[in-house]
Design a protein around this motif. Sequence first.
Motif, PDB file in Angstrom:
ATOM      1  N   THR B  27     -26.614 -15.529 -25.962  1.00  0.00           N
ATOM      2  CA  THR B  27     -27.331 -14.811 -24.911  1.00  0.00           C
ATOM      3  C   THR B  27     -28.564 -14.124 -25.484  1.00  0.00           C
ATOM      4  O   THR B  27     -28.451 -13.183 -26.262  1.00  0.00           O
ATOM      5  CB  THR B  27     -26.414 -13.761 -24.250  1.00  0.00           C
ATOM      6  OG1 THR B  27     -25.254 -14.407 -23.738  1.00  0.00           O
ATOM      7  CG2 THR B  27     -27.146 -13.060 -23.117  1.00  0.00           C
ATOM      8  N   ASP B  30     -34.345 -12.398 -23.666  1.00  0.00           N
ATOM      9  CA  ASP B  30     -35.117 -12.816 -22.497  1.00  0.00           C
ATOM     10  C   ASP B  30     -34.230 -13.083 -21.283  1.00  0.00           C
ATOM     11  O   ASP B  30     -34.589 -12.767 -20.155  1.00  0.00           O
ATOM     12  CB  ASP B  30     -35.943 -14.063 -22.837  1.00  0.00           C
ATOM     13  CG  ASP B  30     -37.048 -13.753 -23.853  1.00  0.00           C
ATOM     14  OD1 ASP B  30     -37.411 -12.566 -23.981  1.00  0.00           O
ATOM     15  OD2 ASP B  30     -37.532 -14.679 -24.516  1.00  0.00           O
ATOM     16  N   THR B  31     -33.071 -13.679 -21.533  1.00  0.00           N
ATOM     17  CA  THR B  31     -32.128 -13.933 -20.443  1.00  0.00           C
ATOM     18  C   THR B  31     -31.670 -12.631 -19.805  1.00  0.00           C
ATOM     19  O   THR B  31     -31.582 -12.518 -18.581  1.00  0.00           O
ATOM     20  CB  THR B  31     -30.901 -14.692 -20.980  1.00  0.00           C
ATOM     21  OG1 THR B  31     -31.344 -15.827 -21.722  1.00  0.00           O
ATOM     22  CG2 THR B  31     -30.009 -15.150 -19.845  1.00  0.00           C
ATOM     23  N   LEU B  33     -33.291  -9.862 -19.764  1.00  0.00           N
ATOM     24  CA  LEU B  33     -34.421  -9.281 -19.029  1.00  0.00           C
ATOM     25  C   LEU B  33     -34.608  -9.959 -17.679  1.00  0.00           C
ATOM     26  O   LEU B  33     -34.820  -9.295 -16.664  1.00  0.00           O
ATOM     27  CB  LEU B  33     -35.692  -9.406 -19.871  1.00  0.00           C
ATOM     28  CG  LEU B  33     -35.680  -8.603 -21.179  1.00  0.00           C
ATOM     29  CD1 LEU B  33     -36.922  -8.897 -22.000  1.00  0.00           C
ATOM     30  CD2 LEU B  33     -35.541  -7.116 -20.903  1.00  0.00           C
ATOM     31  N   GLU B  34     -34.491 -11.285 -17.674  1.00  0.00           N
ATOM     32  CA  GLU B  34     -34.621 -12.006 -16.403  1.00  0.00           C
ATOM     33  C   GLU B  34     -33.588 -11.539 -15.384  1.00  0.00           C
ATOM     34  O   GLU B  34     -33.910 -11.314 -14.222  1.00  0.00           O
ATOM     35  CB  GLU B  34     -34.441 -13.514 -16.637  1.00  0.00           C
ATOM     36  CG  GLU B  34     -35.669 -14.207 -17.221  1.00  0.00           C
ATOM     37  CD  GLU B  34     -35.328 -15.602 -17.731  1.00  0.00           C
ATOM     38  OE1 GLU B  34     -34.338 -16.193 -17.239  1.00  0.00           O
ATOM     39  OE2 GLU B  34     -36.043 -16.098 -18.630  1.00  0.00           O
ATOM     40  N   HIS B  35     -32.341 -11.410 -15.845  1.00  0.00           N
ATOM     41  CA  HIS B  35     -31.257 -11.037 -14.934  1.00  0.00           C
ATOM     42  C   HIS B  35     -31.319  -9.579 -14.489  1.00  0.00           C
ATOM     43  O   HIS B  35     -30.684  -9.207 -13.511  1.00  0.00           O
ATOM     44  CB  HIS B  35     -29.897 -11.322 -15.573  1.00  0.00           C
ATOM     45  CG  HIS B  35     -29.519 -12.767 -15.520  1.00  0.00           C
ATOM     46  ND1 HIS B  35     -30.085 -13.714 -16.350  1.00  0.00           N
ATOM     47  CD2 HIS B  35     -28.654 -13.450 -14.719  1.00  0.00           C
ATOM     48  CE1 HIS B  35     -29.567 -14.897 -16.083  1.00  0.00           C
ATOM     49  NE2 HIS B  35     -28.703 -14.768 -15.094  1.00  0.00           N
ATOM     50  N   SER B  36     -32.016  -8.768 -15.247  1.00  0.00           N
ATOM     51  CA  SER B  36     -32.067  -7.344 -14.882  1.00  0.00           C
ATOM     52  C   SER B  36     -33.409  -6.950 -14.281  1.00  0.00           C
ATOM     53  O   SER B  36     -33.526  -5.879 -13.690  1.00  0.00           O
ATOM     54  CB  SER B  36     -31.786  -6.485 -16.117  1.00  0.00           C
ATOM     55  OG  SER B  36     -32.722  -6.755 -17.139  1.00  0.00           O
ATOM     56  N   GLY B  37     -34.407  -7.808 -14.436  1.00  0.00           N
ATOM     57  CA  GLY B  37     -35.721  -7.495 -13.895  1.00  0.00           C
ATOM     58  C   GLY B  37     -36.385  -6.303 -14.560  1.00  0.00           C
ATOM     59  O   GLY B  37     -37.132  -5.553 -13.933  1.00  0.00           O
ATOM     60  N   ALA B  39     -38.669  -4.793 -17.891  1.00  0.00           N
ATOM     61  CA  ALA B  39     -39.676  -5.250 -18.851  1.00  0.00           C
ATOM     62  C   ALA B  39     -39.139  -5.179 -20.279  1.00  0.00           C
ATOM     63  O   ALA B  39     -38.310  -4.322 -20.601  1.00  0.00           O
ATOM     64  CB  ALA B  39     -40.932  -4.403 -18.738  1.00  0.00           C
ATOM     65  N   LYS B  40     -39.629  -6.093 -21.083  1.00  0.00           N
ATOM     66  CA  LYS B  40     -39.143  -6.162 -22.455  1.00  0.00           C
ATOM     67  C   LYS B  40     -39.411  -4.860 -23.211  1.00  0.00           C
ATOM     68  O   LYS B  40     -38.581  -4.380 -23.966  1.00  0.00           O
ATOM     69  CB  LYS B  40     -39.809  -7.340 -23.179  1.00  0.00           C
ATOM     70  CG  LYS B  40     -39.245  -7.597 -24.550  1.00  0.00           C
ATOM     71  CD  LYS B  40     -39.869  -8.821 -25.197  1.00  0.00           C
ATOM     72  CE  LYS B  40     -39.028 -10.053 -24.962  1.00  0.00           C
ATOM     73  NZ  LYS B  40     -39.388 -11.153 -25.893  1.00  0.00           N
TER      74      LYS B  40
END
Lengths: 194, 194
Positions: B27, B30-31, B33-37, B39-40
Amino acid sequence: MAVKKSKRDELVEVAQKLFYQHGFRITGIDTILEHSGVAKRTLYNHFKSKDELVVAALNKRDLEFMAMIKKYVAKFEKQQEGDPKYARILAYFDALSEWFNSDKFNGCMFINASAEYPRKTDPIHVVCENHKRLVLQYISELISEIKLREPDEVALQLSLLSDGAIVCAHTTNMLNAAEIAKTTAMLVLNAYRT
Amino acid sequence: MAVKKSKRDELVEVAQKLFYQHGFRITGIDTILEHSGVAKRTLYNHFKSKDELVVAALNKRDLEFMAMIKKYVAKFEKQQEGDPKYARILAYFDALSEWFNSDKFNGCMFINASAEYPRKTDPIHVVCENHKRLVLQYISELISEIKLREPDEVALQLSLLSDGAIVCAHTTNMLNAAEIAKTTAMLVLNAYRT
DNA sequence: TTAAAAGTACACCGAACAGTATACACAACA
DNA sequence: TGTTGTGTATACTGTTCGGTGTACTTTTAA
């Protein structure tokens, strides 16, 4: 005289050690190549993918693990007290103890693999499942000479104890886990005695 | 009215789910971050590294797991037959069964993490060790009202059974593992009864 | 009102990842 | 001798990895 190993065997052997010691996903192809001194092309001539190499490593481990356990069981069988019918299954837990206390012990490679490849349909996960079934079968054999009321149920309970001890020894570093499991095992065997 | 979650909490929650369902190393940041919306940059303002996020996810899991188990134990405690002193510890194994049969079950997150982070000094591995100790302590509490000859030894045996059942249910998909462990547990409790 | 704190978008880094392409070396065997 | 199978070295693909830099916006609280 050392038997000449094929490149394939060398790869699987090195891969098995690295996968077991450090984990599967963390161990890269390049690391395996460095440790084995084999060319990358050669690896991919023997295996279609890393996953295939993982399966090969697990299959090798399966053979070696069963051989190790059987060797230890044979060794500790003689040292058991009491009814000789119980000697083999009790020796099994001494075998676990010996394994836990060896310097290379890093838990059960198949439990570890299941954790990293959790998809039930994944070929890697399936190999792990099969290994556990094999161990269960072996435990069944170890108790086959004892007259028990429900041998299959007993085998399951002992197999569960075995896995519990392995995990306990690995995650909490409780190296006497095998002795605890052995105590429980004797209780179980006693309870199902005819 | 839904409680507004901090970004940090959102990250840990999403991370925990993904880590548990698919594994830790597989995992990627980036994954999550995508799922949580999120920012990095925000992630790295809250956590120094991925490993720190893993630790946070495990700590959250620790709390939630204990809460879940305690809830189930309270529920199944009433349904136990026989001596009420034994109700709680027996309910614990029913609780395990309930957990195994839930659709999100993917083994013990801490056993899984131990497999992926095997170094004993690794902070992640240490968190797992502590969790197992906590479970052991909880089991000790569950049997504290029963008069037993060696309560600490019994707690260890039951904890071992618990881990064995979890692993068994996960790697071999044997969902009745908890019932088998419960049977053994009753044997153990009976044997150490004063 | 205002200033600090928290979050965002986005480009970017070097490294590592699994896997491929190509051209060459060496051995066995017929 | 010639062919085939096996292994070599090295460069390369495209992607993903964990993590950073920067400039801008939003939220929060004094």
